[in-house]
Design an enzyme around this catalytic site. Structure first.
Site, PDB file in Angstrom:
ATOM      1  N   HIS A 174      14.338   4.510  -1.106  1.00 31.19           N
ATOM      2  CA  HIS A 174      15.290   3.819  -0.146  1.00 31.19           C
ATOM      3  C   HIS A 174      16.574   4.040  -0.637  1.00 31.19           C
ATOM      4  CE1 HIS A 174      11.847   1.998   1.547  1.00 31.19           C
ATOM      5  NE2 HIS A 174      11.619   1.043   0.377  1.00 31.19           N
ATOM      6  N   ILE A 221       4.689   6.878  -3.486  1.00 30.83           N
ATOM      7  CA  ILE A 221       6.009   6.526  -3.672  1.00 30.83           C
ATOM      8  C   ILE A 221       6.922   7.016  -2.584  1.00 30.83           C
ATOM      9  CG2 ILE A 221       6.370   9.001  -4.737  1.00 30.83           C
ATOM     10  CD1 ILE A 221       7.959   7.415  -7.188  1.00 30.83           C
ATOM     11  N   GLY A 281       0.898  -1.157   0.019  1.00 34.46           N
ATOM     12  CA  GLY A 281       0.024   0.204   0.101  1.00 34.46           C
ATOM     13  C   GLY A 281       0.890   1.123  -0.165  1.00 34.46           C
ATOM     14  N   GLY A 293       4.640   1.222   4.647  1.00 32.98           N
ATOM     15  CA  GLY A 293       3.663   0.798   3.500  1.00 32.98           C
ATOM     16  C   GLY A 293       3.833  -0.725   3.705  1.00 32.98           C
ATOM     17  N   CYS A 316       5.422   9.852  -0.846  1.00 34.58           N
ATOM     18  CA  CYS A 316       4.156   9.215  -0.455  1.00 34.58           C
ATOM     19  C   CYS A 316       2.934  10.145  -0.971  1.00 34.58           C
ATOM     20  CB  CYS A 316       4.195   9.141   1.245  1.00 34.58           C
ATOM     21  SG  CYS A 316       5.513   8.141   1.896  1.00 34.58           S
TER      22      CYS A 316
END
EC number: 2.3.1.181
Length: 243
Positions: free
Chosen positions: A101, A98, A95, A168, A197
């Site tokens: 990382h 964007i 869920g 998420g 996000c």
């Protein structure tokens, strides 16, 4: 409900690992747990096989991941620009929208059979947030929840509210996948290439930015041990290192 609740969680530190093989590893662990649960359906309760739980910590090379409900327009960099900044782009089945990382960020992937703990995804998300809130509190930072916005934030409700940890997850048959990303020594310039996000009017931050200093490799390890401790406390679990 699982009649043989197992609260032992096998812990693995994957070090620095590319995103895709880390995702493949999670998917395999999840599949093994689900396969066991499917077998158990045909067995009497007293013969049920205990399902396992896992918790992975990892650092990824630069990568942007887009959740299944996310919007591609929140990825502001094109293919050429991604090459320039040595980053990749992956669509994932969690869920959320964007996120980024990269090096200096501690990413946590719990692959838990929630039937070993509680069958409540909302509670699971709040527990993950609590683990990070307790962890950063040890560094003098007051982490908070922002209503309707998953993750851990600082100065919620103020014009300079900022997110320090994104989250998420996906769950299938009560088995969890994906998790959280805590910015420690993260190069925050990489967030300039996305709408993090999907939230346009809020900032992102890191421990490095808040403490105004780079955290040492020893401190990075210390943060991981604090995450493990608080994870065990919050989930009332027993963490065991993978042999």
């Amino acid at each position: 409900m699982n009649t043989h609740q197992n609260k032992v969680v096998e812990f693995e530190d994957l070090g620095v690992k590319e995103y895709q093989p880390s995702w493949d590893h999670q998917e395999k662990l999840m599949k093994d747990i689900i396969d066991t649960k499917i077998k158990n359906r045909d067995l009497p309760a007293e013969q049920h096989i205990t399902t396992s739980n896992h918790f992975l910590l990892v650092e990824h090379p630069h990568v942007y991941t887009l959740g299944k409900s996310g919007h591609e327009e929140n990825m502001l960099a094109g293919i050429d620009q991604l090459k320039e900044i040595d980053a990749t782009f992956v669509k994932v089945n969690r869920g959320g929208d964007i996120t980024y990382h990269g090096y200096g960020q501690i990413v946590g992937y719990p692959i838990l059979d929630l039937e070993n703990f509680f069958t409540d995804i909302h509670k699971y998300m709040r527990n993950l947030e609590e683990v990070i809130i307790r962890t950063i509190n040890e560094y003098g930072l007051k982490g908070e929840r922002s209503p309707g916005e998953t993750g851990v934030w600082l100065d919620v409700g103020k014009p300079y509210a900022r997110k320090i940890c994104a989250m998420g997850v996906k769950a299938s048959r009560w088995v969890t996948l994906h998790g959280f990303a805590l910015n420690v020594n993260t190069d925050m310039r990489y967030f300039e290439y996305i709408v993090p996000c999907g939230i346009k009017d809020k900032q992102v931050t890191s421990l490095k930015r808040e403490l105004e200093r780079e955290l040492t490799p020893e401190e990075m390890e210390d943060i991981k041990s604090k995450i493990r401790k608080h994870f065990a406390d919050v989930f009332e679990a027993e963490l065991k290192f993978k042999k």
